[in-house]
Design an enzyme around this catalytic site. Sequence first.
Site: not given
Length: 946
Positions: A477, A479-480, A483, A835, A878
């Site tokens: 995702p 902002g993890t 970069t 799922s 999850k």
Amino acid sequence: MASSKLPVLALPHPLILLPTSRFTMPVSKQIGEAILALIDESDALPVIAAVPMNNPTSDNTSPVLSEWGTAARVLRLVKPTLRNPRQPYLISLHGLTRIRLIATSDANSLPPELAADLTLQDIEYPPTERIPSRETVEKFKHAALRLLDRLARDSTQQVRKDSYNKIASMLEDITNSRAPWMADVLVGSINGEYNDKLAILSTPDAEARLKLATDIFLKQTSISEVSKKIATAVDESLSKQQKEFFLRQQLAAITRELHALTRSNGSNPNFSSSTPADGLASSELDDDDQHEADDMADLKRRIEAMEPGSEERKMGVREWRRLKRIPQGSVENGVIRSYLEWLGSIPWPNSTPLASEAQQPQVIKDKTFLTAARAQLDADHFGLEKIKKRLIEYLAVVRLKELNAEREAQAEQARRERQEKEVDAKEGREKTDIDLAVIPYDKGQQRSHPSPQAGPGKPGRLGKKGVKGPILLFVGPPGTGKTSLGQSVAKALGRPFQRISLGGVRDEAEIRGHRRTYVASGPGLIVQALRKAGRADAVMLLDEIDKIGQSNFHGDPGAALLEVLDPEQNHTFNDHYVNVPIDLSQVLFICTANSLETISAPLLDRCEIIQLSGYTYDEKMHIARRFLLPKQLQANGLDESHITITEPALLHIATRYTREAGVRSLERAIGSVVRYKAVEWAEFMDEGGEARDVGKDDGAVVMADKGAGGKRAYRRVVEEHEVEKILGIARWDGEERDREERRGVVYGLVVMGQGEGGILPVETIAVPGTGQVKLTGSLGDVIKESGELALSWVKTHAYDLCITNTRAQDPLKVPDMIDIHLHLPSGAQKKDGPSAGIAMTCAFVSLLTGACVPTNIAMTGEITLRGRVTPVGGIKEKVLGAHRAQITKVILPWANRKDVEHDVALEIRNEMEFVFVRTVREALEAAFGKNTLGWRREALLLESRL
């Protein structure tokens, strides 16, 4: 020959005085006074020997006097004036006849500084000249008349034309005996070469001198004709661009003169030193001939630094020769020069480094390399242990291969040195046998010597074994830290870092470059990044590779990346603009993406996928303390003594004001708090506050005198109850935590659109109807099929669950006709995926039996008609979402047990209970509790076998 003694005057190079010629030259004070003494001693004008000095053949030799000279009469001597005593003497000489220095001593070979004064030397006069033959004179006249006619036509001044015409008329009437005299006159008058004039002076024979003069005149005529023809052709082909170029050159010259005038006026105290109003101040943007020359010299050095015999050098030499032939003002000149600048700026392998390029230290050979790399990754990122482990593995492989390559190079160099010694010893033995026999020459018996280019100092193009490392693909995702991980790898390796954003790239030419046939063409993004990096082993981050454009009429940029990201092909990457194979095998490529769905299968096959799922709240708290808060304090002009955020306040911000897998929203929220306190601190200081503690709340309050109105306090501690005042009402009010235990409501685990996990309630209600099921909530086809599967399983096992009295009864029609409405909230968001089978089954069972599932339980997994629970994806996301929602028990498929052990952090596994199930019955028992549902009999699971 008659001999005599004359004072010798050395003529500096390239002055030559021929008989019948006149000129004026400056002399030193010592020589001028000596000539003045000669004039005073003699009654007539004195005669001296004017002997030219030959130009030295090398820098280490001094000029020497020529053997032949001219006896010249001193016509005039001008002394320096009293107002300017530094002015030299000026002497006017008239050539009379040839003389020859008698070599009785080595005086004529002495350097001129040792014979600075006039010294008497023995000379001899040539014998009386013989009358040349008629044929020689006619040839001389023809050549001289042709030269005079050419000079008269090329001259622009009427006076010169008349002079050349008078000399031509005199030449036609001259006798044979006066022809040698006329040859001296004409050779001394034209602007000939120094060697030609010296040859005429050194030829005393009249016949030979006329032949030599004839050759000189023919050569001068040919040069004049060719020069005139070239000048005429250039004038005729002068285009608009060339005229513009010449005008701009004149404008630049005028501007430089004005700059010089401005600088000279700047030294005047009455002149203002400020920038003039006409904008003529000196600037680095001004066009300068010196800058142009420096740029061309640098371009030439870069081409010469390329590996001899390589493709890039051949191309560079060919284009450089074209550039020198094309006029500077033409459009083609600019195109070729731009190409050469790009070609020279690419870091080619095995090229000689320029002196201006600093040598990079070999960080990778240091013994503390891996330790420093771990420290760098830990300092830049918190957590992400699996990713850090994979990066350390790659860096270790890079280090080992680099050391192995260095050892192999040293062994190869030692082997070549041994071979050279053996060859030298063999040649020494063969040399002793040279006098014993004559060996016939045979081309087939020539021994081949090793090429100098194959020496140890210059390995071949494929000699260096670079590390063909994996193409890492970070998926996660926003902002993890995808970069920033690439930047950390570049820092650890000590390599330059270049980021290429591929989001929205829809043209293949942006990757491979445009062909040179197009206007304003240029290389692609890969070559541009390679030029900015300046090294062939840079770290390139291909950002947002999942958002690259799809195939269209511009080509497929994703397909163009296949060659770039293939270690077996990218050592000969071909950019359409450069059109020379470029070696990308030493470049470390790191790709980032938010999703894998839009990436083509061949491109995924070339990448090693590393998942970055997101951060737990505990990790977010550590990241906020170590990175985000200090960064925001520095950005807003505060330090740690000005603001302190308590742990409850920080946790409240992370849970109620952000809901993401990364930390970007958390950083923005912390920035808002810091700016709020910055305003308070600025107002506190403006009102005369002093930064002093008053001992209240452990130094959390500083006081300021507010004047007669009282005192104003500044609190540097941000408490939890103050967060709402600063950030406003919370975006998420914790409805997931304030869950209500109700019939027909079960909480499932989902993965959001940006990759972050969470929980989603599955709501069901019974309404009067005809025994149908209604599914709402923007559901896709797959999840709708999961709902139908769940209902079919519940109908099949309704009798076993004590919902119906017989197996033939439909639970939706007995005892009353009802419809079941299943809804997944947040209807504006699309939902799909295999799922939700377990959650829907539990919801139907809860609705029909009346049993409730506790609110601290969430589940995920797909089912089959036989009651099997199949594995699903996104387990880590999850589980992290369930942890953020304070779920304490998670039901997962048995096949996903390995995902929990490998991907989920140990602290989360210790805080949560995981139940792994193989069948739907096990899932129901885990959700409702053991013995909560009344089963009529043990369900028997049968498998059909053919």
